[in-house]
Design a protein around this motif. Sequence first.
Motif, PDB file in Angstrom:
ATOM      1  N   ASP A 217       0.795  -1.217   0.000  1.00  0.00           N
ATOM      2  CA  ASP A 217       0.000   0.000   0.000  1.00  0.00           C
ATOM      3  C   ASP A 217       0.836   1.278   0.000  1.00  0.00           C
ATOM      4  O   ASP A 217       1.455   1.641   0.994  1.00  0.00           O
ATOM      5  N   GLY A 218       0.862   1.973  -1.148  1.00  0.00           N
ATOM      6  CA  GLY A 218       1.570   3.237  -1.268  1.00  0.00           C
ATOM      7  C   GLY A 218       3.057   3.119  -1.515  1.00  0.00           C
ATOM      8  O   GLY A 218       3.746   4.142  -1.582  1.00  0.00           O
ATOM      9  N   LEU A 219       3.567   1.905  -1.685  1.00  0.00           N
ATOM     10  CA  LEU A 219       5.014   1.715  -1.820  1.00  0.00           C
ATOM     11  C   LEU A 219       5.326   0.590  -2.794  1.00  0.00           C
ATOM     12  O   LEU A 219       4.504  -0.293  -3.044  1.00  0.00           O
ATOM     13  N   ILE A 220       6.552   0.626  -3.306  1.00  0.00           N
ATOM     14  CA  ILE A 220       7.192  -0.547  -3.879  1.00  0.00           C
ATOM     15  C   ILE A 220       8.281  -0.935  -2.891  1.00  0.00           C
ATOM     16  O   ILE A 220       9.105  -0.101  -2.509  1.00  0.00           O
ATOM     17  N   VAL A 221       8.275  -2.172  -2.465  1.00  0.00           N
ATOM     18  CA  VAL A 221       9.218  -2.635  -1.450  1.00  0.00           C
ATOM     19  C   VAL A 221      10.139  -3.664  -2.080  1.00  0.00           C
ATOM     20  O   VAL A 221       9.678  -4.653  -2.656  1.00  0.00           O
ATOM     21  N   ASP A 222      11.434  -3.408  -1.985  1.00  0.00           N
ATOM     22  CA  ASP A 222      12.442  -4.345  -2.482  1.00  0.00           C
ATOM     23  C   ASP A 222      13.144  -4.953  -1.273  1.00  0.00           C
ATOM     24  O   ASP A 222      13.874  -4.269  -0.556  1.00  0.00           O
ATOM     25  N   MET A 223      12.908  -6.246  -1.037  1.00  0.00           N
ATOM     26  CA  MET A 223      13.508  -6.924   0.107  1.00  0.00           C
ATOM     27  C   MET A 223      14.598  -7.898  -0.321  1.00  0.00           C
ATOM     28  O   MET A 223      14.926  -8.828   0.414  1.00  0.00           O
ATOM     29  N   THR A 224      15.164  -7.694  -1.504  1.00  0.00           N
ATOM     30  CA  THR A 224      16.318  -8.499  -1.889  1.00  0.00           C
ATOM     31  C   THR A 224      17.513  -8.053  -1.056  1.00  0.00           C
ATOM     32  O   THR A 224      17.700  -6.859  -0.797  1.00  0.00           O
ATOM     33  N   ALA A 225      18.330  -9.000  -0.635  1.00  0.00           N
ATOM     34  CA  ALA A 225      19.406  -8.692   0.302  1.00  0.00           C
ATOM     35  C   ALA A 225      20.465  -7.779  -0.305  1.00  0.00           C
ATOM     36  O   ALA A 225      21.120  -7.021   0.418  1.00  0.00           O
ATOM     37  N   GLU A 226      20.642  -7.808  -1.627  1.00  0.00           N
ATOM     38  CA  GLU A 226      21.728  -7.053  -2.247  1.00  0.00           C
ATOM     39  C   GLU A 226      21.514  -5.546  -2.149  1.00  0.00           C
ATOM     40  O   GLU A 226      22.445  -4.799  -1.858  1.00  0.00           O
ATOM     41  N   GLN A 227      20.303  -5.065  -2.390  1.00  0.00           N
ATOM     42  CA  GLN A 227      20.053  -3.624  -2.364  1.00  0.00           C
ATOM     43  C   GLN A 227      18.586  -3.360  -2.054  1.00  0.00           C
ATOM     44  O   GLN A 227      17.807  -3.006  -2.923  1.00  0.00           O
ATOM     45  N   PRO A 228      18.187  -3.503  -0.796  1.00  0.00           N
ATOM     46  CA  PRO A 228      16.783  -3.277  -0.444  1.00  0.00           C
ATOM     47  C   PRO A 228      16.447  -1.791  -0.419  1.00  0.00           C
ATOM     48  O   PRO A 228      17.331  -0.929  -0.469  1.00  0.00           O
ATOM     49  N   GLY A 229      15.163  -1.496  -0.328  1.00  0.00           N
ATOM     50  CA  GLY A 229      14.727  -0.107  -0.260  1.00  0.00           C
ATOM     51  C   GLY A 229      13.243  -0.011  -0.535  1.00  0.00           C
ATOM     52  O   GLY A 229      12.568  -1.008  -0.819  1.00  0.00           O
ATOM     53  N   ILE A 230      12.711   1.215  -0.447  1.00  0.00           N
ATOM     54  CA  ILE A 230      11.302   1.455  -0.739  1.00  0.00           C
ATOM     55  C   ILE A 230      11.189   2.543  -1.797  1.00  0.00           C
ATOM     56  O   ILE A 230      11.980   3.490  -1.834  1.00  0.00           O
TER      57      ILE A 230
END
Length: 739
Positions: A217-230
Amino acid sequence: MTLIVTRITVAEAATIINAFITFVSFTIALFLVVLLVKFLPTTTTAVAWSSISRTLHSSLWPTVLRTDSRTGQTEGVVVSILSRLGTLTTILVAVAGVILPLGLSEGPIVDGSFRPLKGTYIPDNSPLALSTTPYQDSFVYGRQCGYLLPVSCPGNDDPDSTSIAPSILEIFNSTPHGPFSMNFRRFYPGDEKKNCSDGFEASAETFVLRNDIFFADGLIVDMTAEQPGIGLWNQTVPTEVEIGGTWSQDILWIEPETECVDTNLTVDYFLFDTLQPGFDEFNITDHGGFYNLTREPPSFDYDGQNINLRQHAYKGAVYSNEFAMLFLNATRNSSSEGTTYPLRDDLDMPGLSRSDLQKISVLPLSYLNDTESIDISCRGFENADTANITNVHVHCGSFLGPPVRTDGGDSRMFDRGSKWAQAIHACSSTTRVSVQTVTFSSNSSTDMQGLQINRDKSGLNVLWATEKADLNIRDVDLFWGRVDDRYENHSSLWTTRSNRLYLPAGLSSSFPALAAGMPAAAHTQAWGRVYDAGFGNDELQDYSGQSDYAIRAKLQNLVGLDPIRGNSQIRNLVFTDIMANNIIGTRTNDTLMVAEHLKTLSYDFKYAIPGFLLLAIWIPSFLLSTLFFFTRSVTFTHMKQVFNHISVGRVVVGTSALRVQPQGGGTPYMPVLHNNHSNVDMRDSSSGGGLSGHRRNKSEWAGTVGKTPVILDFNNSPSSTRNVMEEDIKLMGIYSPHV
């Protein structure tokens, strides 16, 4: 009514249908001829006999029964070849009609050309969305400045006012990638004194166990260990597409960056009856942290936005080991590999205690004594320094890594008397933002579950800015963001053109909490949680793995793959999870450039061999026929004459141009006509009146009388000297009993 069949493809179903239709089309023609022969009249007109003859001889019965008109009963190579090709093409048409559909299958989905389409907000129904404060448009931005006493914020002359100056709103709203493109996920409305929304921290769900990029909701979430972020994305998708489409958007990304350094010290202990270490004693073991400690004072480059986090972490590790060595009365010369230093869980140690073991724990850099100066040296700034674009927010601390067994046993087994160790790492972290191009691909205009997301992590080279204020770090949280190019040399801004911006330190760096009305400063609160000494006892989410064994197993795996990078990745994943639970993107796009998905068909050409053979016959036939028509070697008039004069009706009544060629020469003549009352033997002398006669190679008639030369002589035919229609009518009147 609908028939449902399993385990069959569309191409196979089409083949079965075509085979059935082909079978029916061939057999029904045979059966109709049988009925025609059964009900064949003994007396009718010559025209009718021509029509009947065409129907009978165009069927497959002459071939099946091997009659006089079957293929091969011709003189001349060309005529024989063309006659046989006719039969071959009939067979090829039937085979191709059955085999060709087998090569068909659904092809890949392809993208059409890009065109502007309306973007529509699609609500989320995840636990994160359910925990979000509704009516996000009621959020009020604001800012409070001052450490102990209120001071005037940049652009505002009233120290008690929380309102934001119009000039600042104009500058940082000049692009959609700034501080006003996000809200707190949960907030209270402001009061009369503080006219801005207060955010409060909570946790709806954890994404630490995931290893992919997805929307929440309201975000793209990257939970890959190499380069996470929102990424701040208020799920806007095209809805005017049938099976989805592909489109790209430039999105503001907030990413953690962490570097860790191994202190070469471990905490070692034994387990007995419970998961807590036996007794109250454990050891610090030297693996080079003391005896190999450098004598050179560490330093790092103060280079503003070109920050080197490893230098920060290394400086923290060196001073942390030096203070620990002093506390334990150890020296470089007295210590060696494997030297242990027993510790007791008592009030003399402000940091490390028995409760920190058997889980991932956060420790201060001076974990055996209380020395704040180490933390300041690692961060590289003090609260009294000036807030600007070069004083980047950095957080430092020590960590006890995931517990691992050192007796050769499985770390998932808690055997009584097992020996365990946890490495101590010093880490430094910061936050960077960038504008990244994110490509979306959806197979539906309403269902977001199948959304595929890919991002270009390199970032766009754009103009970044922070406010230029004559205030200390502890007095103000600076606004930051991408700004329009016209503000590059603006007097109230610090600007830099780059593919990323490291966020500046501010008031929230000293007091980790969600600053009222300032979601752009939430990253400092997230790092405060990551480096908080209560990390393992967090009431919102267990990131330590003490009670959540799935998280424990994942973090152990990260460190097992790479002890240095694994510890950095743990900090970054936890930071991203905290930010996703407390920040939401609010900007939507009304118009999107979308390449609509198009369905395709694929074909396997091995099933097209009968079709290619058919084309090999059709193409030269078409070209030669066209050539003959074009050069008038063949005309429609001539073809009509041939068809008319070889029809059985004309032959019987004597108006055909077919003439018997006498042996030894002479004038061709018309054979004697039969009258309706002549006794004509209708039996095939070769068949003996039975069906078995059709199996012989040739009938006796075909080998004897059938060899009589017959010429198609248009010049001496009755129609060559008289009107054809008059001749036909006259003959029909003479020989037809019905006229």
